[in-house]
Enzyme design. Structure first.
Site, PDB file in Angstrom:
ATOM      1  CG  LEU A   6      -1.917  -1.209   1.204  1.00 26.37           C
ATOM      2  CD1 LEU A   6      -2.802  -1.168   2.435  1.00 26.37           C
ATOM      3  CD2 LEU A   6      -2.751  -1.255  -0.073  1.00 26.37           C
ATOM      4  CB  THR A  10       5.850  -5.007   6.523  1.00 33.03           C
ATOM      5  OG1 THR A  10       5.628  -4.180   5.361  1.00 33.03           O
ATOM      6  CG2 THR A  10       4.596  -5.811   6.821  1.00 33.03           C
ATOM      7  CD  GLU A  67       9.008  -0.055  -1.795  1.00 28.62           C
ATOM      8  OE1 GLU A  67       8.603   0.689  -2.711  1.00 28.62           O
ATOM      9  OE2 GLU A  67       9.993  -0.798  -1.926  1.00 28.62           O
ATOM     10  N   GLY A 114      -3.249  -7.996   6.057  1.00 29.18           N
ATOM     11  CA  GLY A 114      -3.191  -8.974   7.139  1.00 29.18           C
ATOM     12  C   GLY A 114      -1.773  -9.271   7.569  1.00 29.18           C
ATOM     13  CG  HIS A 171      -0.604 -11.805  15.546  1.00 33.28           C
ATOM     14  ND1 HIS A 171       0.461 -11.669  16.409  1.00 33.28           N
ATOM     15  CD2 HIS A 171      -1.445 -12.717  16.095  1.00 33.28           C
ATOM     16  CE1 HIS A 171       0.288 -12.486  17.431  1.00 33.28           C
ATOM     17  NE2 HIS A 171      -0.856 -13.131  17.270  1.00 33.28           N
ATOM     18  CB  SER A 181      -4.655 -17.141   6.865  1.00 30.94           C
ATOM     19  OG  SER A 181      -5.794 -16.500   6.325  1.00 30.94           O
ATOM     20  CE  LYS A 217      -4.538 -12.435  19.621  1.00 31.22           C
ATOM     21  NZ  LYS A 217      -3.956 -13.166  18.465  1.00 31.22           N
ATOM     22  CB  ALA A 268      -6.612  -1.659   1.210  1.00 34.97           C
TER      23      ALA A 268
END
Length: 357
Positions: A105, A129, A135, A281, A286, A313, A327, A341
């Site tokens: 994204l 990430t 990026e 995801g 998580h 998953s 959670k 997205a």
């Protein structure tokens, strides 16, 4: 059975009597283009359209609830401190919004939407990430171009071009990234050795946001607005490659992930109310959800991805699975929008964060 009996049996089966719809049931009705093209009205009509349009409408409602909540909306608790009982404090205490997104994204034009939210301090904690971090900086150093999903990998490799879906990133951009980041790593190592600085992924990203000094950068604005950025997989990308190269050129730089786990979890534990918005995801989903486990779940949750649940998953899991883990709270306002997205998130922002208050 007589013909009359057959007719009665078929009639009662086909024309079974319905219960009356509840008084608050929402009739299904879409947008009427006879009223002209009104994008706000069109998107507002999604809630009563059905299918994923309704999920989109629910996401709008939930994000706006996140944005509107104040501690002053709640009754004073017996264990509230004197500060927490102060009317001004209660009025200014907002829902803490955790915002996560995957690297693709940031590679896309979604970067500008994310930057808007960070620049205007509309979210409180970021999780991405390694690719979602690097990026952003790389796009300050060189362009990413529109390509095509069908371009052949063998041909692109021979030309030094990298494909991300239908985007093309020249490999020279990563060479520019190396030239930019290596001196920063050298300085960080010096500060570690001489000043005892304990570097973590979030401190590293904060420093890079300062060093890039570019108004197009997400993390420049995170630095300016002191918004923490967590990335537990900091080595899983070009930044990891650069740390690897640096470990041979100038060994010794340490990036401590444990301190960031403490920081991330405390962001959730200390919040009076939390909302989560997650695009995609995997690790980002998580990491945000697990931090909210430490407070027995988030009160609001909006998930946007295309993953399905049948393979077990984490990406495919609906909010209710996170409820089973603690959670997301059992009585939370939550929704999953099954959509890509880049197609829907700018529209979500248009109907929520970008609305004039």
């Amino acid at each position: 059975m007589s013909n009359e009996d057959i007719s009665k049996a078929a009639h009662s089966a086909v024309l079974a009597v319905s219960e009356e719809a509840p008084a608050d049931a929402l009739p299904i009705r879409g947008y009427d283009f006879d009223n002209g093209v009104d994008y706000n009205a069109l998107l507002s009509s999604y809630i009563s359209t059905g299918f994923q349009a309704t999920s989109f409408g629910r996401a709008v409602e939930i994000i706006n609830k996140m944005r509107a909540w104040r501690l002053s909306d709640e009754p004073i608790a017996d264990d509230d401190t004197d500060e927490e009982r102060d009317p001004a404090f209660r009025k200014n205490t907002k829902c803490k919004i955790f915002f996560g997104y995957t690297s693709n994204l940031v590679s896309s034009g979604m970067r500008e939407t994310i930057k808007y939210l960070v620049k205007n301090s509309m979210v409180n904690v970021l999780v991405s990430t390694a690719g979602g971090v690097e990026e952003d900086f790389i796009k300050c150093l060189g362009q990413t171009y529109l390509g095509d999903f069908t371009l052949q990998g063998r041909t692109l490799r021979g030309k030094g071009l990298n494909r991300i879906g239908n985007l093309i990133v020249p490999n020279n951009n990563y060479c520019k990234f190396e030239d930019w980041i290596m001196p920063i790593f050298d300085q960080m190592l010096k500060e570690q050795q001489e000043d005892g600085v304990l570097w973590t992924p979030s401190k590293l990203i904060h420093r890079l946001g300062k060093e890039i000094d570019h108004p197009d950068s997400i993390y420049y604005w995170a630095y300016k607005n002191n918004i923490p950025v967590y990335c537990p997989g900091i080595t899983d990308g070009s930044i990891g490659d650069m740390l690897f190269f640096h470990s041979y050129r100038n060994p010794g730089l340490v990036v401590d992930v444990v301190q960031d786990v403490r920081g991330m979890n405390n962001e959730a534990i200390r919040a009076k109310k939390t909302g989560i918005i997650i695009l995609g995801g995997g690790m980002v989903k998580h990491h945000i959800c697990n931090a909210n486990l430490m407070r027995n779940g988030a009160e609001y949750a909006v998930l946007v991805n295309t993953a399905q649940e049948f393979d077990g998953s984490d990406a495919g899991a609906r909010p209710d699975e996170a409820v089973s883990w603690g959670k997301i709270k059992a009585d939370a306002d939550s929704v999953k929008v099954y959509a890509e997205a880049s197609l829907v998130f700018p529209l979500l922002v248009a109907q929520t964060f970008a609305q004039v208050e």
